[in-house]
Design a protein around this motif. Structure first.
Motif, PDB file in Angstrom:
ATOM      1  N   THR A  24       1.008  -0.974  -0.670  1.00  0.00           N
ATOM      2  CA  THR A  24       0.482  -0.015  -0.077  1.00  0.00           C
ATOM      3  C   THR A  24       0.380   1.488  -0.013  1.00  0.00           C
ATOM      4  O   THR A  24       0.331   2.164   0.479  1.00  0.00           O
ATOM      5  CB  THR A  24      -1.332  -0.012   1.158  1.00  0.00           C
ATOM      6  OG1 THR A  24      -0.236  -0.042   2.170  1.00  0.00           O
ATOM      7  CG2 THR A  24      -1.463  -1.246   1.624  1.00  0.00           C
ATOM      8  N   CYS A  25       2.391   1.252  -0.454  1.00  0.00           N
ATOM      9  CA  CYS A  25       3.194   2.364  -0.100  1.00  0.00           C
ATOM     10  C   CYS A  25       2.588   3.636  -1.156  1.00  0.00           C
ATOM     11  O   CYS A  25       2.847   3.142  -2.455  1.00  0.00           O
ATOM     12  CB  CYS A  25       4.488   1.344  -0.209  1.00  0.00           C
ATOM     13  SG  CYS A  25       5.516   2.762   0.387  1.00  0.00           S
ATOM     14  N   MET A  45       7.540   5.873   7.848  1.00  0.00           N
ATOM     15  CA  MET A  45       6.346   5.893   7.304  1.00  0.00           C
ATOM     16  C   MET A  45       6.019   4.754   7.171  1.00  0.00           C
ATOM     17  O   MET A  45       4.433   4.600   6.849  1.00  0.00           O
ATOM     18  CB  MET A  45       6.587   6.055   5.518  1.00  0.00           C
ATOM     19  CG  MET A  45       7.082   6.198   4.751  1.00  0.00           C
ATOM     20  SD  MET A  45       7.107   8.791   5.314  1.00  0.00           S
ATOM     21  CE  MET A  45       5.357   8.170   4.092  1.00  0.00           C
ATOM     22  N   HIS A  46       6.378   3.059   7.923  1.00  0.00           N
ATOM     23  CA  HIS A  46       5.281   2.267   7.843  1.00  0.00           C
ATOM     24  C   HIS A  46       5.510   1.317   9.463  1.00  0.00           C
ATOM     25  O   HIS A  46       4.028   1.253   9.743  1.00  0.00           O
ATOM     26  CB  HIS A  46       5.447   1.264   6.809  1.00  0.00           C
ATOM     27  CG  HIS A  46       5.524   1.864   5.357  1.00  0.00           C
ATOM     28  ND1 HIS A  46       4.360   2.115   4.498  1.00  0.00           N
ATOM     29  CD2 HIS A  46       6.409   2.228   3.814  1.00  0.00           C
ATOM     30  CE1 HIS A  46       4.740   2.720   3.353  1.00  0.00           C
ATOM     31  NE2 HIS A  46       6.003   2.670   3.341  1.00  0.00           N
ATOM     32  N   ASP A  61      -2.762  -0.113  14.261  1.00  0.00           N
ATOM     33  CA  ASP A  61      -1.872  -0.557  13.434  1.00  0.00           C
ATOM     34  C   ASP A  61      -2.324   0.694  11.700  1.00  0.00           C
ATOM     35  O   ASP A  61      -1.046   1.045  11.396  1.00  0.00           O
ATOM     36  CB  ASP A  61      -2.035  -1.799  12.611  1.00  0.00           C
ATOM     37  CG  ASP A  61      -2.585  -2.084  12.247  1.00  0.00           C
ATOM     38  OD1 ASP A  61      -4.132  -1.774  12.661  1.00  0.00           O
ATOM     39  OD2 ASP A  61      -2.749  -2.991  11.431  1.00  0.00           O
ATOM     40  N   SER A  62      -3.057   1.984  12.183  1.00  0.00           N
ATOM     41  CA  SER A  62      -2.772   2.797  11.530  1.00  0.00           C
ATOM     42  C   SER A  62      -3.970   3.718  11.910  1.00  0.00           C
ATOM     43  O   SER A  62      -4.803   4.323  13.017  1.00  0.00           O
ATOM     44  CB  SER A  62      -4.261   2.602  10.022  1.00  0.00           C
ATOM     45  OG  SER A  62      -5.479   2.022  10.453  1.00  0.00           O
TER      46      SER A  62
END
Length: 116
Positions: A24-25, A45-46, A61-62
């Motif tokens: 999903t980057c 970033m992730h 996690d988001s």
């Protein structure tokens, strides 16, 4: 010998062999010249989490999942600006050392920081 090492380093940088391992980057097509650049990208970033520091202490996690949780956890309504500030303040790096499999080979790593 030193010239050979410099040559290998030069060629390796030209190849830019590192890519983001997250499907999903938003910059999935970007190639990284060094392992350091790649690990830095993934860690910043992730590999993040958001922690609700109110009474529940849940981890998400988001950012979007945390944003949906906050109105249920906090009694007073927040403006969009307040919500964004709260999300920024509660963002944390994913805890290390969590054993992880290398996304490119079968190696087991105690930490992605080993690659840094």
């Amino acid at each position: 010998m030193k010239v050979r090492q410099q040559w290998k380093r030069h060629v390796f940088r030209d190849l830019r062999p590192y890519i983001c391992t997250f499907a999903t980057c938003q910059t999935a097509e970007k190639l990284y010249a060094t392992r350091h650049e790649w690990v830095y990208h993934e860690m910043h970033m992730h590999r993040r989490k958001w922690v609700c520091e109110a009474s529940c202490g849940l981890e998400f996690d988001s950012r979007s999942t945390m944003a949906k949780h906050i109105p249920h956890c906090h009694q007073e309504p927040l403006t969009d600006t307040q919500l964004q500030i709260m999300l920024d303040m509660r963002e944390r790096p994913v805890d290390d050392p969590v054993p992880a499999s290398c996304p490119l080979c079968p190696a087991e790593l105690m930490s992605l920081r080993q690659l840094h």
